[in-house]
Design a protein around this motif. Structure first.
Motif, PDB file in Angstrom:
ATOM      1  N   ALA A   1      13.150  36.031  22.164  1.00 29.28           N
ATOM      2  CA  ALA A   1      12.435  36.576  21.790  1.00 29.28           C
ATOM      3  C   ALA A   1      13.445  38.495  22.657  1.00 29.28           C
ATOM      4  O   ALA A   1      13.378  39.807  22.576  1.00 29.28           O
ATOM      5  CB  ALA A   1      11.572  37.131  23.782  1.00 29.28           C
ATOM      6  N   LEU A   2      14.369  38.044  23.251  1.00 28.83           N
ATOM      7  CA  LEU A   2      15.788  39.761  24.083  1.00 28.83           C
ATOM      8  C   LEU A   2      16.257  39.356  23.061  1.00 28.83           C
ATOM      9  O   LEU A   2      16.422  40.760  22.805  1.00 28.83           O
ATOM     10  CB  LEU A   2      16.377  38.212  24.847  1.00 28.83           C
ATOM     11  N   TYR A   3      17.073  38.731  21.895  1.00 30.90           N
ATOM     12  CA  TYR A   3      17.755  39.375  21.150  1.00 30.90           C
ATOM     13  C   TYR A   3      17.090  39.433  19.376  1.00 30.90           C
ATOM     14  O   TYR A   3      17.705  40.021  18.506  1.00 30.90           O
ATOM     15  CB  TYR A   3      18.686  38.123  21.056  1.00 30.90           C
ATOM     16  N   ASP A   4      16.058  38.661  18.902  1.00 28.01           N
ATOM     17  CA  ASP A   4      15.548  38.612  17.592  1.00 28.01           C
ATOM     18  C   ASP A   4      13.733  39.062  17.613  1.00 28.01           C
ATOM     19  O   ASP A   4      13.324  37.601  16.698  1.00 28.01           O
ATOM     20  CB  ASP A   4      15.805  36.889  16.707  1.00 28.01           C
ATOM     21  N   SER A   5      13.530  39.924  18.621  1.00 32.55           N
ATOM     22  CA  SER A   5      12.345  40.117  18.416  1.00 32.55           C
ATOM     23  C   SER A   5      11.190  40.690  17.325  1.00 32.55           C
ATOM     24  O   SER A   5      10.139  40.059  17.295  1.00 32.55           O
ATOM     25  CB  SER A   5      11.787  41.193  19.297  1.00 32.55           C
ATOM     26  N   ALA A   6      12.313  40.980  16.528  1.00 31.66           N
ATOM     27  CA  ALA A   6      11.460  41.187  15.222  1.00 31.66           C
ATOM     28  C   ALA A   6      11.305  39.890  14.137  1.00 31.66           C
ATOM     29  O   ALA A   6      11.019  39.805  12.612  1.00 31.66           O
ATOM     30  CB  ALA A   6      12.381  42.698  14.433  1.00 31.66           C
TER      31      ALA A   6
ATOM     32  N   ILE B   1      29.542  25.377  16.580  1.00 29.10           N
ATOM     33  CA  ILE B   1      30.126  26.117  16.977  1.00 29.10           C
ATOM     34  C   ILE B   1      30.164  26.023  18.297  1.00 29.10           C
ATOM     35  O   ILE B   1      29.284  26.152  18.760  1.00 29.10           O
ATOM     36  CB  ILE B   1      29.791  27.322  16.480  1.00 29.10           C
ATOM     37  N   CYS B   2      31.036  24.707  18.772  1.00 24.54           N
ATOM     38  CA  CYS B   2      30.873  24.509  20.421  1.00 24.54           C
ATOM     39  C   CYS B   2      32.445  25.524  21.257  1.00 24.54           C
ATOM     40  O   CYS B   2      33.233  23.916  20.888  1.00 24.54           O
ATOM     41  CB  CYS B   2      30.283  23.160  20.263  1.00 24.54           C
ATOM     42  N   ILE B   3      32.078  25.833  22.331  1.00 22.80           N
ATOM     43  CA  ILE B   3      33.256  26.316  22.648  1.00 22.80           C
ATOM     44  C   ILE B   3      33.495  25.472  23.872  1.00 22.80           C
ATOM     45  O   ILE B   3      32.344  25.812  24.941  1.00 22.80           O
ATOM     46  CB  ILE B   3      34.030  27.571  22.034  1.00 22.80           C
ATOM     47  N   ASP B   4      34.488  25.910  24.801  1.00 24.10           N
ATOM     48  CA  ASP B   4      33.748  26.041  26.325  1.00 24.10           C
ATOM     49  C   ASP B   4      35.549  27.060  26.915  1.00 24.10           C
ATOM     50  O   ASP B   4      35.958  27.240  26.201  1.00 24.10           O
ATOM     51  CB  ASP B   4      34.757  24.700  26.531  1.00 24.10           C
ATOM     52  N   GLN B   5      35.787  26.600  28.236  1.00 22.54           N
ATOM     53  CA  GLN B   5      36.286  27.314  29.078  1.00 22.54           C
ATOM     54  C   GLN B   5      36.529  29.192  28.904  1.00 22.54           C
ATOM     55  O   GLN B   5      37.580  29.813  29.321  1.00 22.54           O
ATOM     56  CB  GLN B   5      37.893  26.958  28.590  1.00 22.54           C
ATOM     57  N   ILE B   6      35.218  29.342  28.882  1.00 18.33           N
ATOM     58  CA  ILE B   6      35.344  30.774  28.951  1.00 18.33           C
ATOM     59  C   ILE B   6      33.644  31.443  29.473  1.00 18.33           C
ATOM     60  O   ILE B   6      33.036  30.740  29.351  1.00 18.33           O
ATOM     61  CB  ILE B   6      34.986  31.830  26.995  1.00 18.33           C
ATOM     62  N   ASN B   7      34.193  32.516  30.221  1.00 17.81           N
ATOM     63  CA  ASN B   7      33.053  32.761  31.646  1.00 17.81           C
ATOM     64  C   ASN B   7      32.124  33.885  30.743  1.00 17.81           C
ATOM     65  O   ASN B   7      32.910  34.952  30.754  1.00 17.81           O
ATOM     66  CB  ASN B   7      33.453  33.337  32.595  1.00 17.81           C
ATOM     67  N   VAL B   8      30.625  33.264  29.671  1.00 14.95           N
ATOM     68  CA  VAL B   8      30.294  35.133  29.950  1.00 14.95           C
ATOM     69  C   VAL B   8      29.029  34.497  30.916  1.00 14.95           C
ATOM     70  O   VAL B   8      28.619  34.181  31.233  1.00 14.95           O
ATOM     71  CB  VAL B   8      29.831  35.273  28.187  1.00 14.95           C
ATOM     72  N   GLU B   9      28.322  35.927  30.147  1.00 17.03           N
ATOM     73  CA  GLU B   9      26.622  35.969  31.099  1.00 17.03           C
ATOM     74  C   GLU B   9      25.391  36.492  30.158  1.00 17.03           C
ATOM     75  O   GLU B   9      26.431  37.394  29.188  1.00 17.03           O
ATOM     76  CB  GLU B   9      26.950  36.319  32.054  1.00 17.03           C
ATOM     77  N   THR B  10      24.371  36.207  30.638  1.00 16.25           N
ATOM     78  CA  THR B  10      23.520  37.189  28.886  1.00 16.25           C
ATOM     79  C   THR B  10      23.518  38.755  29.270  1.00 16.25           C
ATOM     80  O   THR B  10      24.064  38.615  30.336  1.00 16.25           O
ATOM     81  CB  THR B  10      21.605  36.794  30.232  1.00 16.25           C
ATOM     82  N   GLY B  11      23.556  38.839  28.244  1.00 15.03           N
ATOM     83  CA  GLY B  11      24.020  40.408  28.014  1.00 15.03           C
ATOM     84  C   GLY B  11      24.934  40.649  26.669  1.00 15.03           C
ATOM     85  O   GLY B  11      25.755  41.784  26.822  1.00 15.03           O
ATOM     86  N   ASP B  12      25.942  39.788  27.601  1.00 15.73           N
ATOM     87  CA  ASP B  12      27.623  39.581  26.752  1.00 15.73           C
ATOM     88  C   ASP B  12      27.606  39.793  25.604  1.00 15.73           C
ATOM     89  O   ASP B  12      25.948  39.096  24.934  1.00 15.73           O
ATOM     90  CB  ASP B  12      28.457  38.646  27.756  1.00 15.73           C
TER      91      ASP B  12
ATOM     92  N   THR C   1      30.824  43.579  26.798  1.00 18.52           N
ATOM     93  CA  THR C   1      29.528  45.003  26.511  1.00 18.52           C
ATOM     94  C   THR C   1      29.442  45.369  25.639  1.00 18.52           C
ATOM     95  O   THR C   1      29.894  46.772  25.616  1.00 18.52           O
ATOM     96  CB  THR C   1      29.596  44.574  28.104  1.00 18.52           C
ATOM     97  N   LEU C   2      28.121  45.380  24.857  1.00  9.82           N
ATOM     98  CA  LEU C   2      28.505  46.127  23.019  1.00  9.82           C
ATOM     99  C   LEU C   2      27.290  46.878  24.188  1.00  9.82           C
ATOM    100  O   LEU C   2      25.744  47.357  23.577  1.00  9.82           O
ATOM    101  CB  LEU C   2      28.559  45.241  22.206  1.00  9.82           C
ATOM    102  N   THR C   3      26.992  48.309  24.794  1.00  9.98           N
ATOM    103  CA  THR C   3      26.075  49.084  24.824  1.00  9.98           C
ATOM    104  C   THR C   3      26.926  50.188  24.417  1.00  9.98           C
ATOM    105  O   THR C   3      27.540  51.203  24.480  1.00  9.98           O
ATOM    106  CB  THR C   3      25.721  49.169  26.452  1.00  9.98           C
TER     107      THR C   3
END
Length: 481
Positions: free
Chosen positions: A372-377, A445-456, A475-477
């Motif tokens: 719903a957040l990223y692919d509402s259409a 594609i499964c990666i680890d040891q990276i810190n991210v959050e919703t919206g990144d 952060t792509l705004t």
């Protein structure tokens, strides 16, 4: 395992297209396994060497609202040539459209064109908060904040904006962006040539008049630069007045701790610290840049802070973009090489709160929220799930989690798209292999040891010889005036 001990290098490019100036740097990163021979490999960037710094170019504009894309492309092509670098050699880095340039009509279109030709794995980012953070890394403020617990504000002032990023112990405490910059009033032959909309609003609110054609030394011009310095001091002290809102771009300052030390970077700091010769300054700055620098230096309210010179002034942002935006994934990962590089993948974070069963009960709902957040259409914009706070996982638990992931990912609008997972803990390889054993129809594609959050958003580069992948988190705004 033997290939982890090899010394590996990758080439990074940083390109900063700002309100006034465009700059480029090329760097080489050395990667090494920093874990002992008997441990799981941990590949890190151990050295960064700058191979080439471009001159500072005037940003090519078609008109007040449009960037001259061809002009920017020509700068990049000729600078790559001077550096002796082919776009295909570049594996990481960032193109950043900064300041007022990010509000131009064709900024987003230009980024797509540039990221296609500037290198295989070049990210395109814009947004004032990110810009401030990157400048603080390039100017040395971020590194400095790790010494002695001081709260350091880096203030990067260019042609159109001042980006403030506040750090303590290398942690970001907050950001703020202001309409303060050298080109907000421009001159030609001693007369006012342009006045930017924020400055027009400020003058109107404060009862001053200034028009195109007025003399350069009009009282209103000095009022503007003095006011900008005063407003800057109030923002840094978090004593925002109602009349300062006209100079705010976006949110108010959002750090909690009081600032101890201030560092100025960007083009205006070049004037403040007199790093350029006087002849060069007069020729280059046909605007309020020098007056703004003097107003900041003179301002009494700013003297309550400790001042520190940056290690880099005008190139702080491009240095940060080219050397500080890349992270390296864990070495035990699972990737489908033919899917890489991937660009601009949005992140949706799901917190298991250390309880697999409770976490899985709401998992389906979370993926629906991500759609719903990223692919509402329902156009098939893929996303990456960031799974955080997973409990200890036994063999059966990994299988349960893998099955739940497949079942839920098959409900996406385009279920055949790759399943992209970022795992906070070291589970990427085992989870990736379990998914592969389930003979799923999607690439994994499964990666680890990276810190991210919703919206990144993340870019994942091609796998390197050592099996790791470079990852850029951003952060792509695009902000609007």
């Amino acid at each position: 395992m033997s290939n982890f001990n090899k010394h590996e290098t990758i080439i990074s490019a940083g390109i900063d297209i700002g309100t006034s100036t465009t700059k480029l740097i090329i760097s080489r990163f050395s990667l090494r396994n920093v874990a002992g021979a008997t441990h799981v490999p941990r590949i890190e960037i151990t050295d960064k060497e700058i191979l080439y710094k471009s001159p500072v170019f005037r940003t090519p504009l078609q008109d007040a609202v449009t960037i001259n894309v061809r002009g920017v492309q020509e700068i990049i092509r000729s600078e790559y040539e001077k550096a002796g670098i082919q776009p295909a050699q570049i594996e990481t880095g960032a193109v950043i459209i900064t300041g007022e340039t990010a509000t131009k009509r064709n900024a987003s279109e230009m980024l797509h064109q540039l990221s296609d030709e500037a290198g295989d794995f070049l990210v395109a980012t814009a947004g004032p908060d990110l810009e401030g953070i990157i400048a603080a890394k390039g100017s040395g403020s971020y590194e400095e904040s790790g010494k002695g617990g001081r709260v350091i504000a880096n203030i990067d002032i260019g042609g159109g904006t001042a980006n403030i990023a506040v750090f303590q112990d290398k942690q970001l405490l907050g950001t703020c962006t202001m309409h303060i910059g050298g080109r907000l009033i421009e001159f030609e032959q001693g007369k006012v040539r342009t006045i930017s909309p924020p400055v027009e609003r400020l003058l109107e609110e404060q009862g001053y008049t200034l028009q195109v054609g007025d003399p350069q030394d009009a009282a209103a011009v000095e009022f503007v630069t003095t006011y900008m310095a005063e407003a800057m001091a109030r923002i840094l002290k978090k004593e925002v007045h109602a009349q300062d809102h006209v100079l705010l771009l976006g949110h108010e300052p959002n750090w909690k701790q009081p600032v101890d030390t201030i560092v100025f970077s960007g083009g205006i700091s070049e004037c403040m610290y007199r790093h350029a010769s006087d002849e060069e300054q007069v020729a280059r700055y046909d605007d309020i840049g020098i007056q703004l620098a003097e107003a900041l230096l003179r301002n009494q309210s700013l003297q309550i802070f400790e001042w520190q010179e940056p290690i880099e002034t005008v190139r702080a942002t491009v240095l940060g973009a080219g050397t500080q935006t890349t992270e390296i994934s864990g070495a035990t990962i699972q990737v489908a090489p033919h899917e890489l590089p991937l660009k601009n993948i949005p992140i949706y974070q799901y917190d298991f709160e250390a309880d697999l069963e409770a976490g899985l009960s709401n998992f389906e709902n979370a993926v629906q929220q991500a759609v719903a957040l990223y692919d509402s259409a329902k156009e098939g914009q893929n996303f990456a799930l960031y799974l955080s706070n997973l409990p200890y996982l036994g063999f059966r638990d990994v299988q349960t989690l893998a099955k739940a992931i497949v079942q839920i990912m098959n409900q996406r609008p385009r279920p055949e798209q790759p399943i992209i997972l970022v795992i906070q803990s070291d589970h990427a390889k085992v989870l990736g292999q379990t998914l592969a054993a389930l003979k799923v129809k999607q690439s994994i594609i499964c990666i680890d040891q990276i810190n991210v959050e919703t919206g990144d958003y993340i870019d994942i580069g091609k796998a390197l010889t050592s099996g790791v992948v470079p990852v850029v988190v951003k952060t792509l705004t695009f902000h609007t005036t």
